[in-house]
Write a protein that holds these residues in place. Structure first.
Motif, PDB file in Angstrom:
ATOM      1  N   GLU A 157       0.860  -1.191   0.000  1.00 35.10           N
ATOM      2  CA  GLU A 157       0.000   0.000   0.000  1.00 35.10           C
ATOM      3  C   GLU A 157       0.894   1.238   0.000  1.00 35.10           C
ATOM      4  OE1 GLU A 157      -3.788   0.124   2.228  1.00 35.10           O
ATOM      5  OE2 GLU A 157      -2.943  -1.581   3.301  1.00 35.10           O
ATOM      6  N   PRO A 158       0.419   2.340  -0.613  1.00 31.59           N
ATOM      7  CA  PRO A 158       1.269   3.529  -0.672  1.00 31.59           C
ATOM      8  C   PRO A 158       1.480   4.197   0.695  1.00 31.59           C
ATOM      9  CG  PRO A 158      -0.894   3.945  -1.661  1.00 31.59           C
ATOM     10  CD  PRO A 158      -0.861   2.500  -1.305  1.00 31.59           C
ATOM     11  N   GLY A 159       2.642   4.838   0.861  1.00 32.08           N
ATOM     12  CA  GLY A 159       2.892   5.638   2.062  1.00 32.08           C
ATOM     13  C   GLY A 159       3.358   4.835   3.257  1.00 32.08           C
ATOM     14  N   VAL A 160       3.452   5.502   4.409  1.00 34.28           N
ATOM     15  CA  VAL A 160       3.894   4.840   5.638  1.00 34.28           C
ATOM     16  C   VAL A 160       2.747   3.987   6.197  1.00 34.28           C
ATOM     17  CG1 VAL A 160       5.673   6.510   6.321  1.00 34.28           C
ATOM     18  CG2 VAL A 160       3.289   6.896   6.998  1.00 34.28           C
ATOM     19  N   PRO A 161       3.082   2.979   7.034  1.00 36.01           N
ATOM     20  CA  PRO A 161       2.009   2.143   7.604  1.00 36.01           C
ATOM     21  C   PRO A 161       0.993   2.981   8.385  1.00 36.01           C
ATOM     22  CG  PRO A 161       4.158   1.156   8.007  1.00 36.01           C
ATOM     23  CD  PRO A 161       4.424   2.513   7.425  1.00 36.01           C
ATOM     24  N   TYR A 162      -0.266   2.564   8.277  1.00 34.86           N
ATOM     25  CA  TYR A 162      -1.345   3.302   8.952  1.00 34.86           C
ATOM     26  C   TYR A 162      -2.276   2.319   9.643  1.00 34.86           C
ATOM     27  CZ  TYR A 162      -4.219   1.914   4.961  1.00 34.86           C
ATOM     28  OH  TYR A 162      -4.892   1.175   4.015  1.00 34.86           O
ATOM     29  N   ILE A 201      15.021   1.005   9.803  1.00 28.60           N
ATOM     30  CA  ILE A 201      14.081  -0.001   9.270  1.00 28.60           C
ATOM     31  C   ILE A 201      13.889   0.316   7.786  1.00 28.60           C
ATOM     32  CG2 ILE A 201      11.674  -0.802   9.323  1.00 28.60           C
ATOM     33  CD1 ILE A 201      11.729   0.029  12.374  1.00 28.60           C
ATOM     34  N   GLU A 202      14.189  -0.658   6.932  1.00 29.90           N
ATOM     35  CA  GLU A 202      14.047  -0.431   5.484  1.00 29.90           C
ATOM     36  C   GLU A 202      12.596  -0.656   5.083  1.00 29.90           C
ATOM     37  OE1 GLU A 202      17.007  -2.704   3.172  1.00 29.90           O
ATOM     38  OE2 GLU A 202      18.147  -2.839   5.033  1.00 29.90           O
ATOM     39  N   LEU A 203      11.964   0.406   4.590  1.00 29.37           N
ATOM     40  CA  LEU A 203      10.579   0.295   4.103  1.00 29.37           C
ATOM     41  C   LEU A 203      10.631   0.066   2.601  1.00 29.37           C
ATOM     42  CD1 LEU A 203       8.168   3.106   5.423  1.00 29.37           C
ATOM     43  CD2 LEU A 203       7.848   0.634   5.491  1.00 29.37           C
ATOM     44  N   VAL A 204      10.190  -1.091   2.150  1.00 29.23           N
ATOM     45  CA  VAL A 204      10.230  -1.391   0.720  1.00 29.23           C
ATOM     46  C   VAL A 204       8.801  -1.378   0.174  1.00 29.23           C
ATOM     47  CG1 VAL A 204      10.834  -3.141  -1.010  1.00 29.23           C
ATOM     48  CG2 VAL A 204      12.294  -2.807   1.013  1.00 29.23           C
ATOM     49  N   ALA A 205       8.571  -0.556  -0.867  1.00 30.24           N
ATOM     50  CA  ALA A 205       7.236  -0.491  -1.476  1.00 30.24           C
ATOM     51  C   ALA A 205       7.148  -1.535  -2.575  1.00 30.24           C
ATOM     52  CB  ALA A 205       6.998   0.898  -2.048  1.00 30.24           C
ATOM     53  N   VAL A 213     -20.831   0.269  -6.144  1.00 33.18           N
ATOM     54  CA  VAL A 213     -20.788  -0.820  -5.156  1.00 33.18           C
ATOM     55  C   VAL A 213     -19.363  -0.835  -4.593  1.00 33.18           C
ATOM     56  CG1 VAL A 213     -21.094  -3.291  -4.730  1.00 33.18           C
ATOM     57  CG2 VAL A 213     -22.476  -2.130  -6.480  1.00 33.18           C
ATOM     58  N   LEU A 214     -19.225  -0.515  -3.309  1.00 30.14           N
ATOM     59  CA  LEU A 214     -17.890  -0.324  -2.736  1.00 30.14           C
ATOM     60  C   LEU A 214     -17.697  -1.180  -1.491  1.00 30.14           C
ATOM     61  CD1 LEU A 214     -17.587   3.579  -3.041  1.00 30.14           C
ATOM     62  CD2 LEU A 214     -16.752   1.858  -4.623  1.00 30.14           C
ATOM     63  N   THR A 215     -16.430  -1.277  -1.057  1.00 33.81           N
ATOM     64  CA  THR A 215     -16.113  -1.994   0.179  1.00 33.81           C
ATOM     65  C   THR A 215     -15.203  -1.102   1.025  1.00 33.81           C
ATOM     66  OG1 THR A 215     -14.184  -3.021  -0.811  1.00 33.81           O
ATOM     67  CG2 THR A 215     -16.222  -4.279  -0.898  1.00 33.81           C
ATOM     68  N   LEU A 216     -14.862  -1.562   2.222  1.00 36.32           N
ATOM     69  CA  LEU A 216     -14.018  -0.749   3.106  1.00 36.32           C
ATOM     70  C   LEU A 216     -12.968  -1.615   3.787  1.00 36.32           C
ATOM     71  CD1 LEU A 216     -13.236   1.813   4.573  1.00 36.32           C
ATOM     72  CD2 LEU A 216     -15.198   1.524   6.080  1.00 36.32           C
ATOM     73  N   ARG A 217     -11.727  -1.428   3.363  1.00 34.91           N
ATOM     74  CA  ARG A 217     -10.600  -2.105   4.028  1.00 34.91           C
ATOM     75  C   ARG A 217      -9.393  -1.157   4.107  1.00 34.91           C
ATOM     76  NH1 ARG A 217      -9.276  -6.389   7.407  1.00 34.91           N
ATOM     77  NH2 ARG A 217      -7.020  -6.490   7.391  1.00 34.91           N
ATOM     78  N   THR A 218      -9.166  -0.440   3.005  1.00 33.39           N
ATOM     79  CA  THR A 218      -7.952   0.383   2.926  1.00 33.39           C
ATOM     80  C   THR A 218      -8.287   1.874   2.985  1.00 33.39           C
ATOM     81  OG1 THR A 218      -8.060   0.584   0.534  1.00 33.39           O
ATOM     82  CG2 THR A 218      -6.925  -1.366   1.405  1.00 33.39           C
TER      83      THR A 218
END
Ligand code: FAD
Length: 400
Positions: A35-40, A72-76, A123-128
């Motif tokens: 997922e884009p960006g820093v962890p949330y 900590i290496e963040l790899v996208a 028609v949508l969902t919610l996770r991210t």
């Protein structure tokens, strides 16, 4: 140098790398996330972030500087496969990353609704976070909103959408899988008072529309007008990588009491892991922040040479239509319940017992009960009905 590679930069993946450094781990730490960006964190996505009262920065678990400071290496990128023989993972772009310890923290993905029209626009969902942004934008110009699924996510969405919605639940009560009938009835009444329509015992057989969704067809053949449909019918664990690598998968990646797979180099934690749960007395998969965080800490301890079997008490919270529900323990197999407190005033707890042993406490707007329950379960994993009855089911008194 020892390398720990964590796949999945969500709640548990983030906690695993943070806890490794907290425990003084000096090797290489790599966190790969798609997922884009820093962890949330996800909980605000169906609460304050959806309502527009919390911004992006309140979602972030830590800013970018944290990862630099902690080395900590963040790899996208998305991990496409695990090569267990070579102890490395391959990303979709071909990059190879090797490991001494591999932690699978791949979470879960939303279950789809297997009916015609489920892929219509609207028609949508919610996770991210992206899902939440799409929902916020759609809510701005949607007239009729239908939520399919009366579990935590559907009900939180309804509560924070800022308008009356229709909730369609196939079972005969809300929160069927996760709460007692007392709690289900309380929340059904609360959501109705808040202006929502709650339809129970109604499946969805089709979604109809043209360039976008227009109607929801229910199992009794009736149709509801809809400009926005939110599908919230649960999740399936993300186990694709583990299964392809030949690891055991059964409603999640199968792990032992140290959260280790049959491959001693590979752990699995959080929503994707099926672990032997002490409190349930059975293999269990949990979807909660507590479980994600505590399992990450447990694995960090094992990797840094202090292994302890995972035994943390499960607990959970949800905010709906102005009420806070907190749950301590696991409800599986409850055969007796006692309501303590003032249900009419919306401040009460439901104590659930199995074979006269307290197994779970659900507290509505009674945070002190929730804290007392967690202390109680820690002090004595098997509080008995008779002992609690002697203190009139007052958990705080019982602790004294
Ligand atoms: P996730 O946080 O889902 O992280 C998994 C990550 O792995 C994702 O970013 C995913 O994209 C990534 N990934 C998967 N496969 C790959 C791959 N092959 N390569 C790279 N990356 C990969 N819990 C509570 O206790 N209280 C709440 O109030 C609450 N509210 C919630 C509200 C919402 C809207 C949602 C969706 C969840 C909520 N939860 C709540 C549940 C909680 O957020 C989850 O249990 C928790 O996020 C699980 O953490 P995890 O690390 O296992 O999975």
């Amino acid at each position: 140098m020892t390398t720990v590679l964590v796949v999945g930069a969500g709640q548990s993946g983030f906690q695993a790398v943070a806890s490794l450094r907290d425990r003084g781990f000096e090797g290489r730490v790599v966190l790969v996330g798609d997922e884009p960006g820093v962890p949330y964190q996800r909980p605000p996505l169906s609460k304050a972030y959806l309502a527009g009262t919390a911004g992006l920065e309140q979602l972030h678990l830590r800013g970018e500087d944290f990862f630099a400071e902690k080395d900590i290496e963040l790899v996208a990128g998305r991990v496409a496969s695990i090569d267990r023989e070579a102890s490395l993972v391959r990303l979709e772009d071909g990059t190879e990353l090797d490991y001494d310890h591999l932690v699978l923290a791949t979470g879960a993905r939303n279950r789809t609704l297997p009916v015609p029209g489920a892929d219509l626009p609207g028609v949508l969902t919610l996770r991210t976070r992206d899902d939440a942004d799409r929902l916020r934008a759609s809510l701005a110009d949607a007239g009729n909103v239908v939520v399919v699924g009366g579990g935590f996510i559907g009900l939180e969405f309804a509560s924070h959408a800022g308008r009356p919605v229709t909730i369609v639940e196939a079972q005969d009560r809300l929160l069927n899988r996760v709460a007692t009938p007392e709690i289900s009835a309380y929340f059904a009444a609360l959501h109705r008072e808040a202006g929502h329509t709650v339809l129970l015992g109604q499946g969805v057989s089709a979604l109809h529309g043209d360039s976008r969704v227009r109607e929801v067809e229910l199992s009794d053949g009736s149709r509801l007008p809809a400009d926005l449909v939110v599908i919230a019918v649960g999740v399936v664990p993300e186990t694709t990588l583990a299964a392809a690598a030949g690891l055991a998968v059964d409603n999640g990646v199968v792990v032992d009491e140290h959260l280790r797979t049959a491959d001693e180099k590979i752990f699995a934690i959080g929503d994707c892991a099926n672990f032997p749960c002490v409190q349930a007395g059975a293999a269990t998969r949990l979807e909660s922040v507590q479980n994600a965080v505590d399992q990450a800490r447990c694995v960090a301890a094992a990797i840094t040479g202090a292994p302890e079997p995972y035994a943390s008490l499960p607990w959970f919270w949800t905010d709906q239509s102005g009420a806070k529900l907190q749950i301590a323990g696991i409800l599986a197999g409850a055969d007796r319940t006692v309501v303590a407190g003032d249900q009419a005033a919306g401040k009460f707890s439901v104590l659930s017992f199995r074979d006269d042993v307290l197994i779970a406490v659900e507290s509505v707007n009674r945070p002190a009960d929730h804290i007392a329950a967690r202390r109680l379960f820690t002090a004595d994993p098997h509080p008995r009905y008779a002992d609690l009855a002697a203190s009139e089911f007052n958990l705080k008194e019982h602790l004294k």
